[in-house]
Design an enzyme around this catalytic site. Structure first.
Site, PDB file in Angstrom:
ATOM      1  N   GLY A 197     -57.053 -33.931  58.936  1.00 25.64           N
ATOM      2  CA  GLY A 197     -55.778 -33.208  58.899  1.00 25.64           C
ATOM      3  C   GLY A 197     -55.579 -32.684  57.486  1.00 25.64           C
ATOM      4  O   GLY A 197     -56.522 -32.556  56.703  1.00 25.64           O
ATOM      5  N   THR A 205     -56.016 -44.810  52.450  1.00 22.01           N
ATOM      6  CA  THR A 205     -54.664 -44.397  52.034  1.00 22.01           C
ATOM      7  C   THR A 205     -53.850 -44.014  53.269  1.00 22.01           C
ATOM      8  O   THR A 205     -52.809 -43.375  53.146  1.00 22.01           O
ATOM      9  CB  THR A 205     -54.717 -43.177  51.088  1.00 22.01           C
ATOM     10  OG1 THR A 205     -55.504 -42.158  51.707  1.00 22.01           O
ATOM     11  CG2 THR A 205     -55.294 -43.522  49.742  1.00 22.01           C
ATOM     12  N   ARG A 216     -53.033 -45.956  56.931  1.00 21.20           N
ATOM     13  CA  ARG A 216     -52.154 -47.085  57.285  1.00 21.20           C
ATOM     14  C   ARG A 216     -53.023 -48.337  57.331  1.00 21.20           C
ATOM     15  O   ARG A 216     -54.161 -48.288  57.823  1.00 21.20           O
ATOM     16  CB  ARG A 216     -51.487 -46.864  58.643  1.00 21.20           C
ATOM     17  CG  ARG A 216     -50.308 -45.912  58.610  1.00 21.20           C
ATOM     18  CD  ARG A 216     -49.103 -46.488  57.859  1.00 21.20           C
ATOM     19  NE  ARG A 216     -47.952 -45.603  57.888  1.00 21.20           N
ATOM     20  CZ  ARG A 216     -47.669 -44.678  56.963  1.00 21.20           C
ATOM     21  NH1 ARG A 216     -48.458 -44.523  55.925  1.00 21.20           N
ATOM     22  NH2 ARG A 216     -46.579 -43.932  57.068  1.00 21.20           N
ATOM     23  N   GLU A 232     -47.521 -55.013  55.298  1.00 18.36           N
ATOM     24  CA  GLU A 232     -46.874 -54.815  53.998  1.00 18.36           C
ATOM     25  C   GLU A 232     -45.506 -55.470  53.979  1.00 18.36           C
ATOM     26  O   GLU A 232     -44.813 -55.443  54.993  1.00 18.36           O
ATOM     27  CB  GLU A 232     -46.757 -53.312  53.710  1.00 18.36           C
ATOM     28  CG  GLU A 232     -48.112 -52.664  53.575  1.00 18.36           C
ATOM     29  CD  GLU A 232     -48.046 -51.156  53.342  1.00 18.36           C
ATOM     30  OE1 GLU A 232     -46.960 -50.636  53.048  1.00 18.36           O
ATOM     31  OE2 GLU A 232     -49.096 -50.509  53.457  1.00 18.36           O
ATOM     32  N   HIS A 288     -49.107 -49.087  47.912  1.00 20.28           N
ATOM     33  CA  HIS A 288     -48.650 -47.962  48.743  1.00 20.28           C
ATOM     34  C   HIS A 288     -47.924 -46.889  47.914  1.00 20.28           C
ATOM     35  O   HIS A 288     -46.741 -46.628  48.120  1.00 20.28           O
ATOM     36  CB  HIS A 288     -47.765 -48.461  49.893  1.00 20.28           C
ATOM     37  CG  HIS A 288     -47.739 -47.513  51.062  1.00 20.28           C
ATOM     38  ND1 HIS A 288     -47.574 -47.912  52.359  1.00 20.28           N
ATOM     39  CD2 HIS A 288     -47.859 -46.146  51.110  1.00 20.28           C
ATOM     40  CE1 HIS A 288     -47.583 -46.857  53.162  1.00 20.28           C
ATOM     41  NE2 HIS A 288     -47.757 -45.773  52.420  1.00 20.28           N
TER      42      HIS A 288
HETATM   43  C1  GLV Z   1     -46.582 -42.480  53.478  1.00 13.32           C
HETATM   44  O1  GLV Z   1     -47.290 -43.414  53.666  1.00 13.32           O
HETATM   45  C2  GLV Z   1     -46.218 -41.520  54.464  1.00 13.32           C
HETATM   46  O2  GLV Z   1     -46.577 -41.677  55.654  1.00 13.32           O
HETATM   47  O3  GLV Z   1     -45.540 -40.558  54.113  1.00 13.32           O
END
Ligand code: GLV
Length: 314
Positions: free
Chosen positions: A153, A228, A230, A259, A277
């Site tokens: 994406g 980065t 989930r 988390e 995060h």
């Molecule tokens: C951050 O993790 C988001 O999904 O914007």
């Protein structure tokens, strides 16, 4: 004028689109408990919330007037979208505004994990560095390596552009063919081929533990895994085991399964770079995210169709 619950203090200017509405805003940066959230939701027409707020059936049906939820995040796995549709609540997220900022963090993790920045800095700060050594902290080059993007994406593509700039060969895997150069049809094939695997898929039942013991075993022993996206996309026990047993070389993580808990086994694992995060965490981007979510809520309250609906209707 509508009553809008804002579950946290947001960056200055973030709520400007909602001027004229009555904002019920939580002070500080601590999340509301779920019970507090349900109670606060009962008396409002809209909610501006964060990814740490669980917007479930109970919240969505807490009051008769709730029409809109603006989630200040691109990922919306914290919102029960099906329950929102049943309750007639429109939900929006914040795509597009955080791609480059998040890609910077993903690429930072690629560099830091490949070249062992965290472990080297920890040693230096602890007084364990006693001078230059030819065999110290030897990592793997990023230039010339193959970057395997899982998911392609906006954020995946932004990481791919960075990879090209750093002299990497860039491959991507998506379930549906993209028809673009570098597409690899099979995830297994991509995992076996890449020197760096970077994850850019949303969390869903299909992607939960997408990377587990079997997948880690397919990766090269010199490979680096970066997440980065989930936390639950990776089985953290399996990852810790792979690092402990040198099944893969290193990992760079910005997200965790539960988390803010970080599994002690990952904290102790070798060659692991761990961030709290911070993917979208620049002032400009967090402000843009807040404004986008607030503007979507404004639009729904005004009877307009907002651009970033994740529910079927608004
Ligand atoms: C951050 O993790 C988001 O999904 O914007």
């Amino acid at each position: 004028m509508a009553r809008v619950l804002v579950t946290r203090q947001l960056p200055p200017g973030g709520l400007d689109p909602l001027q004229g509405h009555e904002l019920l805003q939580r002070d500080g940066d601590q999340p509301l408990s779920h019970q507090e959230l349900v109670e606060a939701a009962a008396g409002v027409e809209a909610i501006v919330c964060l990814l740490t707020d669980r917007i479930d059936q109970e919240v969505l049906s807490a009051g008769p007037n709730l029409k809109a939820v603006g989630n200040v995040a691109v990922g919306y796995d914290n919102v029960d979208v099906a329950a929102a549709e049943r309750a007639g609540v429109a939900v929006c997220n914040t795509p597009g505004v955080l791609d480059e900022t998040t890609a910077d963090v993903a690429f930072g993790l690629i560099l830091a994990a490949s070249r062992r920045f965290s472990e080297a800095e920890r040693d230096l700060r602890a007084g364990r560095w006693h001078g230059w050594g030819i065999n110290q902290y030897l990592g793997h080059d990023v230039h010339g390596a193959t970057l395997g993007l899982v998911g392609y994406g906006r954020i995946g593509r932004a990481v791919g552009r960075r990879g090209e700039g750093f002299g990497m060969r860039v491959l991507h895997h998506t379930r549906r063919p993209t028809g673009e150069p570098g597409h690899v049809a099979g995830l297994d094939e991509l995992l076996a081929e890449a020197d760096v695997v970077s994850l850019h898929v949303p969390l869903s039942e299909d992607t939960r533990h997408l990377i587990g013991r079997r997948e880690l075993a397919l990766m090269k022993p010199t490979a680096v895994l970066v997440n980065t996206a989930r936390g639950p996309v990776v089985d953290s026990d399996a990852l810790a085991e792979a690092l402990e047993n040198d099944r893969i070389f290193a990992a760079g993580l910005d997200v965790y399964e539960d988390e803010p808990q970080v599994p002690p086994r990952l904290l102790a694992a070798p060659r692991t770079v761990l961030l709290p995060h911070v993917g979208s965490g620049s002032l400009a981007t967090r402000t843009a995210m807040a404004r986008m979510a607030a503007d979507c809520v404004r639009a729904i309250l005004a009877g307009e169709r907002p651009p970033n609906l994740v529910t079927r209707s608004g």
